[in-house]
Enzyme design. Sequence first.
Site, PDB file in Angstrom:
ATOM      1  N   LYS A  50       0.817  -1.222   0.000  1.00  0.00           N
ATOM      2  CA  LYS A  50       0.000   0.000   0.000  1.00  0.00           C
ATOM      3  C   LYS A  50       0.846   1.266   0.000  1.00  0.00           C
ATOM      4  O   LYS A  50       1.963   1.297   0.505  1.00  0.00           O
ATOM      5  CB  LYS A  50      -0.998  -0.031   1.157  1.00  0.00           C
ATOM      6  CG  LYS A  50      -2.135  -0.998   0.833  1.00  0.00           C
ATOM      7  CD  LYS A  50      -3.298  -0.927   1.760  1.00  0.00           C
ATOM      8  CE  LYS A  50      -4.395  -1.869   1.222  1.00  0.00           C
ATOM      9  NZ  LYS A  50      -5.466  -2.073   2.180  1.00  0.00           N
ATOM     10  N   ARG A 106      -3.976 -10.067   4.782  1.00  0.00           N
ATOM     11  CA  ARG A 106      -4.262 -10.086   3.336  1.00  0.00           C
ATOM     12  C   ARG A 106      -3.005  -9.620   2.616  1.00  0.00           C
ATOM     13  O   ARG A 106      -2.525  -8.525   2.873  1.00  0.00           O
ATOM     14  CB  ARG A 106      -5.448  -9.156   3.047  1.00  0.00           C
ATOM     15  CG  ARG A 106      -5.879  -9.126   1.596  1.00  0.00           C
ATOM     16  CD  ARG A 106      -7.064  -8.180   1.430  1.00  0.00           C
ATOM     17  NE  ARG A 106      -7.527  -8.107   0.060  1.00  0.00           N
ATOM     18  CZ  ARG A 106      -6.963  -7.356  -0.884  1.00  0.00           C
ATOM     19  NH1 ARG A 106      -5.926  -6.607  -0.596  1.00  0.00           N
ATOM     20  NH2 ARG A 106      -7.441  -7.353  -2.114  1.00  0.00           N
TER      21      ARG A 106
HETATM   22  C1  7PJ Z   1      -8.159  -4.411   1.249  1.00  0.00           C
HETATM   23  C2  7PJ Z   1      -9.187  -5.160   0.695  1.00  0.00           C
HETATM   24  C3  7PJ Z   1      -8.001  -4.413   2.669  1.00  0.00           C
HETATM   25  C4  7PJ Z   1      -9.872  -5.914   2.751  1.00  0.00           C
HETATM   26  C5  7PJ Z   1      -8.131  -4.122  -0.873  1.00  0.00           C
HETATM   27  C6  7PJ Z   1      -5.064  -3.095  -2.137  1.00  0.00           C
HETATM   28  C7  7PJ Z   1      -6.385  -2.449  -2.281  1.00  0.00           C
HETATM   29  N1  7PJ Z   1     -10.031  -5.920   1.433  1.00  0.00           N
HETATM   30  N2  7PJ Z   1      -9.151  -4.972  -0.641  1.00  0.00           N
HETATM   31  N3  7PJ Z   1      -8.883  -5.180   3.369  1.00  0.00           N
HETATM   32  N4  7PJ Z   1      -7.496  -3.774   0.247  1.00  0.00           N
HETATM   33  N5  7PJ Z   1     -10.693  -6.641   3.522  1.00  0.00           N
HETATM   34  O1  7PJ Z   1      -4.922  -4.305  -2.016  1.00  0.00           O
HETATM   35  O2  7PJ Z   1      -4.090  -2.295  -2.173  1.00  0.00           O
HETATM   36  O3  7PJ Z   1      -7.147  -3.758   3.269  1.00  0.00           O
HETATM   37  S1  7PJ Z   1      -7.745  -3.583  -2.485  1.00  0.00           S
END
Ligand code: 7PJ
Length: 282
Positions: free
Chosen positions: A223, A258
């Site tokens: 990020k 994640r």
């Molecule tokens: C997240 C997501 C997160 C959850 C994305 C990226 C943006 N879902 N989807 N938490 N981020 N639950 O991966 O940079 O932080 S998309």
Amino acid sequence: MLWRAGRHEFRFPRPTLVMGVLNVTPDSFSDGGQFFSVEAALERAGQMLREGADLLDVGGESTRPGAAPVPAEEEIRRVVPVIRQLAARVQVPISVDTQKPEVARAALLAGAGIVNDIAASRDDDAMWRVVAEFRAGYVAMHMQGTPQTMQQNPAYADVAREVDEFFAGRLARLERAGVRGEQVVLDPGIGFGKTLEHNLQLLGALKRFVRHGRPVLLGVSRKSFIGRLTGAETPAERLPGALACAALAVRDGVQILRAHDVRETVQAARMAEAIHADGPKQ
Ligand code: 7PJ
């Protein structure tokens, strides 16, 4: 503590779960033409599973700040073939990263077990009725605004308190919509309507979020806030920063990470767990 996600269940305490990110947007896995390749996505999924992913998160709409929304039919066209193939081949639960109830329904019918909802702050309960009907797992992520507007001027009096109150309110509201607490995972939504300082405050307050008695999921992988703090310009350069966040999050009781870089994230989690084996357990 138990997390039920369709036919899957996880009992905690247990080693931190790593959710591998599988983006199925045209700019990822393009076969060189205009069509996205299902085979390439399956190959990437297999690689993440070999690296130790416990869950796979399939997303067909970019949620980068300012990204254009994708119509539901197009999102379904992207994610459903991949989810159907994965569900037939892999043992791990598959989540669908979507804000749209109709996409969630199509994904659950195709074999997904979890809805990862970045728009859990919305007010209508159409998404929650789908989650309740399928008894799916549900990731309730905090976001201020929408992906189109969220980074324009994020503002909080006390971001950690507001996210904490959001979690308490959402758990009650979900229960009323028929989604049981045992289906739900909480996520502070790093980067979603937050400045660098807000993200750092949330990362420093993770212990507090664990107190709701539900698993907490954290997404920091690649990020931009890591780049903003350290100068790491490309997503790949941000891996060390993400791993530092991951290790501290595990120490603070976060149970699900994640991540795009699964092998490295699993290793960071195993180290953090080993050091704190006698610490408080959730
Ligand atoms: C997240 C997501 C997160 C959850 C994305 C990226 C943006 N879902 N989807 N938490 N981020 N639950 O991966 O940079 O932080 S998309």
